[in-house]
Design an enzyme around this catalytic site. Structure first.
Site, PDB file in Angstrom:
ATOM      1  N   SER A   1    -115.318 -97.292  19.210  1.00 28.84           N
ATOM      2  CA  SER A   1    -114.813 -98.457  19.512  1.00 28.84           C
ATOM      3  C   SER A   1    -114.258 -99.702  18.579  1.00 28.84           C
ATOM      4  CB  SER A   1    -115.778 -99.477  20.539  1.00 28.84           C
ATOM      5  OG  SER A   1    -115.934 -98.843  21.635  1.00 28.84           O
TER       6      SER A   1
ATOM      7  N   SER B   1    -111.205-100.490  18.238  1.00 28.68           N
ATOM      8  CA  SER B   1    -110.161-101.262  18.993  1.00 28.68           C
ATOM      9  C   SER B   1    -110.939-102.485  19.847  1.00 28.68           C
ATOM     10  CB  SER B   1    -109.513-100.416  20.146  1.00 28.68           C
ATOM     11  OG  SER B   1    -109.443 -99.120  19.715  1.00 28.68           O
TER      12      SER B   1
ATOM     13  N   TYR C   1    -108.914 -89.404  31.069  1.00 23.11           N
ATOM     14  CA  TYR C   1    -109.748 -90.705  31.671  1.00 23.11           C
ATOM     15  C   TYR C   1    -109.194 -91.356  32.608  1.00 23.11           C
ATOM     16  CZ  TYR C   1    -112.114 -95.036  30.909  1.00 23.11           C
ATOM     17  OH  TYR C   1    -112.951 -96.207  31.037  1.00 23.11           O
TER      18      TYR C   1
ATOM     19  N   THR D   1    -119.604 -94.604  33.863  1.00 23.70           N
ATOM     20  CA  THR D   1    -120.014 -95.441  34.889  1.00 23.70           C
ATOM     21  C   THR D   1    -119.546 -96.724  35.162  1.00 23.70           C
ATOM     22  OG1 THR D   1    -121.960 -95.757  33.574  1.00 23.70           O
ATOM     23  CG2 THR D   1    -122.049 -94.178  35.249  1.00 23.70           C
ATOM     24  N   ASP D   2    -119.152 -97.422  33.949  1.00 24.83           N
ATOM     25  CA  ASP D   2    -118.863 -98.676  33.665  1.00 24.83           C
ATOM     26  C   ASP D   2    -117.484 -99.207  34.874  1.00 24.83           C
ATOM     27  OD1 ASP D   2    -116.752 -97.667  32.302  1.00 24.83           O
ATOM     28  OD2 ASP D   2    -117.019 -99.302  30.777  1.00 24.83           O
TER      29      ASP D   2
ATOM     30  N   ASP E   1    -117.411-101.412  26.204  1.00 27.70           N
ATOM     31  CA  ASP E   1    -117.120-101.604  24.956  1.00 27.70           C
ATOM     32  C   ASP E   1    -116.926-103.050  24.249  1.00 27.70           C
ATOM     33  OD1 ASP E   1    -116.990 -98.899  25.278  1.00 27.70           O
ATOM     34  OD2 ASP E   1    -114.780 -98.704  24.800  1.00 27.70           O
TER      35      ASP E   1
ATOM     36  N   ALA F   1    -112.841 -92.176  16.600  1.00 30.59           N
ATOM     37  CA  ALA F   1    -114.091 -91.390  16.997  1.00 30.59           C
ATOM     38  C   ALA F   1    -114.858 -91.660  18.103  1.00 30.59           C
ATOM     39  CB  ALA F   1    -114.933 -91.423  15.519  1.00 30.59           C
TER      40      ALA F   1
HETATM   41  C1  GLA Z   1    -114.464 -95.588  26.873  1.00 33.68           C
HETATM   42  C2  GLA Z   1    -113.980 -96.878  27.753  1.00 33.68           C
HETATM   43  C3  GLA Z   1    -115.245 -97.522  28.464  1.00 33.68           C
HETATM   44  C4  GLA Z   1    -116.083 -96.413  29.031  1.00 33.68           C
HETATM   45  C5  GLA Z   1    -116.257 -95.227  28.359  1.00 33.68           C
HETATM   46  C6  GLA Z   1    -116.853 -94.042  29.148  1.00 33.68           C
HETATM   47  O1  GLA Z   1    -115.321 -96.089  25.825  1.00 33.68           O
HETATM   48  O2  GLA Z   1    -113.527 -97.779  26.833  1.00 33.68           O
HETATM   49  O3  GLA Z   1    -114.934 -98.746  29.054  1.00 33.68           O
HETATM   50  O4  GLA Z   1    -115.596 -96.125  30.547  1.00 33.68           O
HETATM   51  O5  GLA Z   1    -115.233 -94.458  27.771  1.00 33.68           O
HETATM   52  O6  GLA Z   1    -118.242 -94.177  29.410  1.00 33.68           O
END
Ligand code: GLA
Length: 394
Positions: free
Chosen positions: A133, A135, A229, A43-44, A179, A130
């Site tokens: 986040s 990164s 993605y 959704t972001d 993230d 995994a």
């Molecule tokens: C990854 C991206 C985020 C977000 C999610 C899905 O983690 O880095 O910005 O889009 O996928 O919700």
């Protein structure tokens, strides 16, 4: 980032002075956490809502200012060193981890900041690949320490945005803001509700005697994640284009679409696009409802919304995998699990579960055994509370 052992500050300085000569200039120990998204997936980048939290797993950095303009970075976990001048560096396809750091430096430069050289040593325990986040934590931690050591006074929000731009423009991954935002602005004992259109956020307390979040790593690396993605982002753009033609209003993102507008054009829409939009519109609604449920300490409701979110991600947005679906199914067999869903971009990585604390070891034992029997994979389990975003620890 590779998942290593997190060293305490004393040990980190000891390692630091093995690799660098102490300059006597400004120095510090910094840390930046990974994250788990509780609800609000994909959704972001549609200007919608997300509800993640920063987790206890983190990257810790020791750093000092130098008298020249060289940046030296030593990764304790990779046992690799990398050096570059703040005025001359380029993307390095052989040492991917260095690009997150150079990306952040590049953003400071674009902002016209006059960066001094620094020595950095870092180590972390966020599992790599995994979807937790690691990164973002590396980018945010670097942004935090460069801002502090150079005394730039860049606001926390802007640190999150520049970290996202580093990932988008230097590393080349078109992620949304979730993230980096929560790794910088998360708070202990809180979930962070972020409106990705206005960038306004609210910290919502999560303190329960009874429930805790359990992350389960499927141990399947997120193989298709980048290409799929980007494909989802393109599909969302195509849907925005469709609605701009059909509706009497300017549609900037899927955030602007209501359930009734979606229903009205169902027959005219490409079937796949319809399902993609259905996920985004319904997920935004679920995030708002989850925030309300949390404020009422209605954890059962939050759990139901998490279950619905998984179904929508699996069937309509099609970003789950057979292993993630299996982990969710196994979790639902446990009566003490009240919510289970895949978390992050999908195609592997982790699920997040809302579970009764007292039953945690039984749940782990059961899911571990069944998952192993069905997939031959050994899932990892983490019980985590929410943590505070990036900070200087000393
Ligand atoms: C990854 C991206 C985020 C977000 C999610 C899905 O983690 O880095 O910005 O889009 O996928 O919700």
């Amino acid at each position: 980032m590779k998942g290593g052992v997190n060293l305490d500050s004393g040990k980190l300085w000891k390692k630091f002075i093995k690799h660098y000569k102490v300059t006597g200039f400004k120095k510090g120990i910094y840390q930046a956490p990974g994250r788990v998204n509780i609800i609000g997936e994909h959704t972001d980048y549609n200007n919608g809502f997300v509800l993640p939290m920063a987790i206890e797993k983190k990257i810790t950095f020791a750093a000092q200012i130098r008298s020249d303009n060289i940046i030296n970075v030593y990764s304790q976990d990779y046992d690799e060193k990398f050096s570059f001048s703040v005025n001359n560096f380029k993307f390095n396809k052989d040492k991917m981890w260095t690009n997150y750091i150079m990306g952040v430096v590049s953003e400071f430069k674009k902002m016209g900041k006059n960066l001094k050289g620094v020595d950095i040593l870092f180590s972390g325990n966020i599992p790599q690949g995994a979807g937790l986040s690691s990164s973002a934590a590396l980018e945010v931690g670097t942004a935090y320490l460069l801002n502090d050591l150079n005394e730039f006074n860049i606001s926390p929000k802007e640190q999150a945005f520049l970290s996202q731009r580093a990932e988008n423009d230097f590393v080349g991954v078109k992620c949304g803001i979730m993230d980096q935002f929560v790794s910088r602005l998360g708070r202990k004992n809180h979930l962070l509700l972020l409106d990705c259109k206005t960038n306004e956020y609210e910290l919502i307390p999560f303190m329960s005697e009874k429930y805790i979040f359990m992350i389960i790593d499927s141990k399947v690396e997120r193989g298709l994640v980048d290409s799929e993605y980007n494909k989802r982002r393109e599909e969302c753009k195509a849907a925005v284009k469709f609605f701009n033609k059909k509706l009497d209003k300017k549609v900037e993102s899927l955030r602007a679409i209501s359930f009734s507008e979606l229903k009205k054009f169902k027959k005219e829409m490409d079937k796949t696009l319809y399902r993609r939009v259905k996920h985004v519109v319904s997920e935004n609604y679920r995030v708002i409802k989850s925030a309300e449920a949390l404020k009422e300490n209605n954890f059962k409701k939050l759990g139901e919304l998490m279950n619905q979110s998984h179904k929508s991600l699996s069937k309509d947005y099609e970003v789950s995998s057979k292993e993630l679906d299996l982990l969710v199914k196994l979790a639902k067999n446990e009566s003490e699990v009240i919510g289970a869903r895949m978390t992050g971009a999908g195609f592997g990585g982790c699920t997040v579960n809302l579970v009764e604390k007292n039953a945690a070891s039984k749940i782990i034992e059961n899911i571990k055994t069944e998952y192993k029997a069905k997939t031959s994979l050994k899932a990892d389990f983490y019980l985590t509370r929410s943590e505070t975003g990036a900070k200087k620890s000393c």
